[in-house]
Scaffold this motif. Structure first.
Motif, mmCIF file in Angstrom:
data_model
loop_
_atom_site.group_PDB
_atom_site.id
_atom_site.type_symbol
_atom_site.label_atom_id
_atom_site.label_comp_id
_atom_site.label_asym_id
_atom_site.label_seq_id
_atom_site.Cartn_x
_atom_site.Cartn_y
_atom_site.Cartn_z
ATOM 1 N N ASP A 125 0.809 -1.219 0.000
ATOM 2 C CA ASP A 125 0.000 0.000 0.000
ATOM 3 C C ASP A 125 0.844 1.272 0.000
ATOM 4 O O ASP A 125 0.293 2.374 -0.130
ATOM 5 C CB ASP A 125 -0.902 0.026 1.247
ATOM 6 N N PHE A 126 2.145 1.131 0.152
ATOM 7 C CA PHE A 126 3.033 2.285 0.341
ATOM 8 C C PHE A 126 2.800 3.370 -0.708
ATOM 9 O O PHE A 126 2.573 4.536 -0.376
ATOM 10 C CB PHE A 126 4.489 1.822 0.319
ATOM 11 N N ALA A 127 2.856 3.015 -1.974
ATOM 12 C CA ALA A 127 2.775 4.025 -3.026
ATOM 13 C C ALA A 127 1.367 4.561 -3.218
ATOM 14 O O ALA A 127 1.175 5.632 -3.801
ATOM 15 C CB ALA A 127 3.292 3.454 -4.344
ATOM 16 N N LYS A 128 0.363 3.846 -2.710
ATOM 17 C CA LYS A 128 -1.025 4.233 -2.946
ATOM 18 C C LYS A 128 -1.492 5.332 -2.005
ATOM 19 O O LYS A 128 -2.433 6.064 -2.322
ATOM 20 C CB LYS A 128 -1.938 3.015 -2.777
ATOM 21 N N ASP A 179 18.318 20.868 -8.276
ATOM 22 C CA ASP A 179 18.168 19.609 -8.987
ATOM 23 C C ASP A 179 16.794 19.011 -8.656
ATOM 24 O O ASP A 179 16.406 18.944 -7.481
ATOM 25 C CB ASP A 179 19.282 18.649 -8.565
ATOM 26 N N PRO A 180 16.033 18.531 -9.652
ATOM 27 C CA PRO A 180 14.672 18.053 -9.394
ATOM 28 C C PRO A 180 14.580 16.650 -8.805
ATOM 29 O O PRO A 180 13.473 16.162 -8.560
ATOM 30 C CB PRO A 180 14.046 18.071 -10.792
ATOM 31 N N ALA A 181 15.715 15.978 -8.548
ATOM 32 C CA ALA A 181 15.697 14.569 -8.153
ATOM 33 C C ALA A 181 14.849 14.323 -6.907
ATOM 34 O O ALA A 181 14.070 13.364 -6.853
ATOM 35 C CB ALA A 181 17.117 14.060 -7.930
ATOM 36 N N PHE A 182 14.996 15.166 -5.898
ATOM 37 C CA PHE A 182 14.277 14.958 -4.633
ATOM 38 C C PHE A 182 12.765 15.036 -4.868
ATOM 39 O O PHE A 182 11.996 14.155 -4.465
ATOM 40 C CB PHE A 182 14.730 15.998 -3.609
ATOM 41 N N VAL A 183 12.336 16.097 -5.533
ATOM 42 C CA VAL A 183 10.907 16.291 -5.764
ATOM 43 C C VAL A 183 10.375 15.216 -6.706
ATOM 44 O O VAL A 183 9.241 14.739 -6.536
ATOM 45 C CB VAL A 183 10.635 17.700 -6.303
ATOM 46 N N ASP A 184 11.166 14.790 -7.667
ATOM 47 C CA ASP A 184 10.749 13.712 -8.567
ATOM 48 C C ASP A 184 10.484 12.429 -7.789
ATOM 49 O O ASP A 184 9.488 11.728 -8.032
ATOM 50 C CB ASP A 184 11.819 13.456 -9.627
ATOM 51 N N GLN A 185 11.380 12.103 -6.833
ATOM 52 C CA GLN A 185 11.196 10.884 -6.052
ATOM 53 C C GLN A 185 9.992 11.013 -5.122
ATOM 54 O O GLN A 185 9.246 10.046 -4.916
ATOM 55 C CB GLN A 185 12.450 10.546 -5.254
ATOM 56 N N ALA A 186 9.799 12.190 -4.573
ATOM 57 C CA ALA A 186 8.627 12.414 -3.730
ATOM 58 C C ALA A 186 7.356 12.188 -4.528
ATOM 59 O O ALA A 186 6.412 11.529 -4.056
ATOM 60 C CB ALA A 186 8.659 13.824 -3.157
ATOM 61 N N ARG A 187 7.326 12.704 -5.725
ATOM 62 C CA ARG A 187 6.146 12.517 -6.569
ATOM 63 C C ARG A 187 5.929 11.033 -6.876
ATOM 64 O O ARG A 187 4.801 10.529 -6.815
ATOM 65 C CB ARG A 187 6.333 13.315 -7.858
ATOM 66 N N ALA A 188 7.010 10.314 -7.163
ATOM 67 C CA ALA A 188 6.911 8.889 -7.489
ATOM 68 C C ALA A 188 6.410 8.069 -6.312
ATOM 69 O O ALA A 188 5.697 7.075 -6.495
ATOM 70 C CB ALA A 188 8.273 8.374 -7.956
ATOM 71 N N VAL A 224 -4.959 5.895 11.797
ATOM 72 C CA VAL A 224 -3.852 6.538 12.501
ATOM 73 C C VAL A 224 -2.725 6.858 11.520
ATOM 74 O O VAL A 224 -2.146 7.954 11.553
ATOM 75 C CB VAL A 224 -3.351 5.648 13.655
ATOM 76 N N ILE A 225 -2.395 5.915 10.660
ATOM 77 C CA ILE A 225 -1.372 6.155 9.638
ATOM 78 C C ILE A 225 -1.763 7.334 8.758
ATOM 79 O O ILE A 225 -0.920 8.188 8.418
ATOM 80 C CB ILE A 225 -1.154 4.887 8.790
ATOM 81 N N ASP A 226 -3.028 7.426 8.390
ATOM 82 C CA ASP A 226 -3.462 8.535 7.543
ATOM 83 C C ASP A 226 -3.242 9.878 8.222
ATOM 84 O O ASP A 226 -2.930 10.879 7.556
ATOM 85 C CB ASP A 226 -4.946 8.369 7.196
ATOM 86 N N LYS A 227 -3.382 9.919 9.550
ATOM 87 C CA LYS A 227 -3.117 11.163 10.275
ATOM 88 C C LYS A 227 -1.622 11.457 10.343
ATOM 89 O O LYS A 227 -1.176 12.570 10.064
ATOM 90 C CB LYS A 227 -3.685 11.075 11.693
#
Length: 369
Positions: free
Chosen positions: A38-41, A55-64, A350-353
Motif C-alpha cells: 500500500d506504500f505508493a497508494k 536539482d529536481p531529483a528529490f521532488v521527482d522521487q517524492a512525486r513517485a 492513525v497512519i493517515d493522520k
C-alpha cells in the motif's frame, strides 16, 4: 543531519520481511492496517527534509512515492547559505506547489540589537509572501550563539518574544530543534544507536559528555519547555520528537503539558525502534494516544554536488523502511540498533493522520485542497 549511516542501513536491509507474529495476529492486523504494497497508494507528507539544490531529483522521487515535502531552511554551517537555500525553496514552490512546501528561518546575526526583531519579522514576512509555511529555529540557539557578554543565548530569551509573538499573531508554526539526541550526553558505550556512537566518536568536539562546560541536556529541554509554555498561542512543532526521542513516556508528557505543540519523527526512528524492541505495546500505545499530534518526517537531505540519482534510491529505501515499521506488522532488520524490529501495524486511520492529515492541519490549513 547525520543520515548517511541510516541511508546505507536502509539500502542494505533485506527486502524479504520476516514474519514473527502468529498467523492469527497477522490476520487481525491485516484487517485494520496497511501492508507494504500500500506504500505508493497512500498520500503522504514528509514534514522534515532539506532540498538545498535546484536539482529536481528529490521532488521527482517524492512525486513517485506519493509524498509531499516540507523543505526546511536552517542556519547550519554545513549547508549552503540561507540565500541559496531560499532560492531553491522559491524555485520548487513555483515549479511544483502540489508536492513541495518550505519553512524559512532567520539569522542570529545582530541578535540583541535594537533593530534585530523588526528586521527579522520583516524578512520573515517577505518569505511568507513567497510561500513559506513555517519558521525553523535550530540547536545553535542554546549551544553555539552567544551574546555580547559571551553568554550562550537560549530559546526562552526575551529577545525572541517579538518574533514569536508575530508568528503567533499570523498563526505561523515554529519548528523548534533544541539540543541533540540524549545520547550526545552519554558515554559512547551507553549510546543506544550505532549511528550516534559512530558520529560522536569521530567528532568528539560535538560529544557533550566530554564537555561539562556546556549546558546539560536537561537545561536545554527546560529552556525549550519554558519557551513553549510562555507562548501558548504559538503553534510549536517539536523537531526530532522534541529531542525526547529516547523516551515515548517523556514525549507524551511534553505533549500533555503543551497543548500548542506537536512532534515530528525526523531522524529519530531508530531510537523509537530501540524502545519498541523492549516494549512494543508501550510504543504502539504512544502513537495511538497521540495520533493527532505526531507528524512523519525523515531529515533526508540533498545538497549541491551530491549524487542525485543515488539519493533517489536512498530516499525511497528510507521511506519504505519507515512505512514497514509504522504501518505494517512485518519484521525487518535494523542494523543501527542491531535488532530485528517488528512493525507497529498502526490502524489505517492513525497512519493517515501521521503521514498526511496532521501535517495538512499544521502546515496547509490555509492552503487550497
Amino acid at each position: 543531519m547525520r543520515l548517511k549511516t541510516r541511508l546505507l542501513a536502509a539500502l542494505a536491509a533485506p527486502l524479504a520481511l520476516l514474519a514473527c507474529a502468529p498467523p492469527a495476529t497477522h490476520a487481525a492486523a491485516a484487517s485494520s492496517s496497511y501492508g507494504v504494497a500500500d506504500f505508493a497508494k497512500v498520500r503522504k507528507f514528509d514534514a522534515h527534509v532539506h532540498v538545498n539544490v535546484e536539482d529536481p531529483a528529490f521532488v521527482d522521487q517524492a512525486r513517485a512515492d506519493n509524498f509531499e515535502l516540507l523543505s526546511i531552511n536552517v542556519d547550519y554551517p554545513a549547508f549552503p547559505s540561507l540565500a541559496l537555500q531560499a532560492s531553491a525553496a522559491h524555485h520548487f514552490t513555483k515549479l511544483d506547489p502540489q508536492h513541495f512546501h518550505y519553512a524559512t528561518t532567520f539569522s542570529m546575526k545582530g541578535f540583541g540589537g535594537a533593530d534585530w526583531a523588526r528586521k527579522t519579522t520583516a524578512a520573515l514576512d517577505a518569505e511568507f509572501q513567497q510561500g513559506a509555511l513555517a519558521v525553523k529555529v535550530w540547536k545553535n540557539i542554546g549551544m553555539v550563539e552567544r551574546d555580547s557578554a559571551g553568554q550562550l543565548i537560549f530559546i526562552d530569551d526575551k529577545g525572541f518574544d517579538p518574533v514569536f509573538d508575530h508568528l503567533a499573531s499570523r498563526d505561523i508554526p515554529l519548528i523548534a530543534h533544541q539540543g541533540e539526541p540524549k545520547n550526545c550526553w552519554l558515554p559512547l558505550d551507553q549510546m543506544t544507536t550505532k549511528n550516534d556512537r559512530s558520529y560522536f566518536s569521530a567528532h568528539p568536539e560535538y560529544h557533550m559528555y566530554l564537555h561539562p562546560e556546556m549546558p546539560r541536556y536537561e537545561t536545554l529541554m527546560a529552556k525549550r519547555d519554558h519557551m513553549v509554555a510562555s507562548h501558548p498561542k504559538l503553534r510549536v512543532v517539536g523537531a526530532h520528537v522534541a529531542s525526547l526521542e529516547w523516551s515515548v513516556d517523556e514525549a507524551g508528557k511534553f505533549l500533555d503539558a503543551h497543548p500548542n505543540a506537536v512532534v515530528e519523527l525526523a531522524a529519530r526512528m531508530a531510537q523509537i525502534q530501540y524502545q519498541s524492541v523492549r516494549d512494543h505495546q508501550k510504543v504502539r500505545d504512544f502513537f495511538l494516544k497521540h495520533q493527532d499530534r505526531i507528524l512523519y518526517g525523515t531529515d533526508l537531505t540533498l545538497n549541491p554536488g551530491e549524487d542525485a540519482q543515488a539519493f533517489k534510491t536512498q530516499a525511497h529505501a528510507v521511506w519504505l523502511a519507515d512505512w514497514t515499521y509504522l504501518a505494517t506488522g512485518e519484521t525487518r532488520r535494523v542494523d543501527d540498533i542491531d535488532a530485528d524490529v517488528r512493525g507497529l501495524a498502526l490502524p489505517r486511520s492513525v497512519i493517515d493522520k501521521i503521514y498526511y492529515g496532521n501535517a495538512k492541519r499544521v502546515f496547509l490549513a490555509k492552503q487550497p485542497s
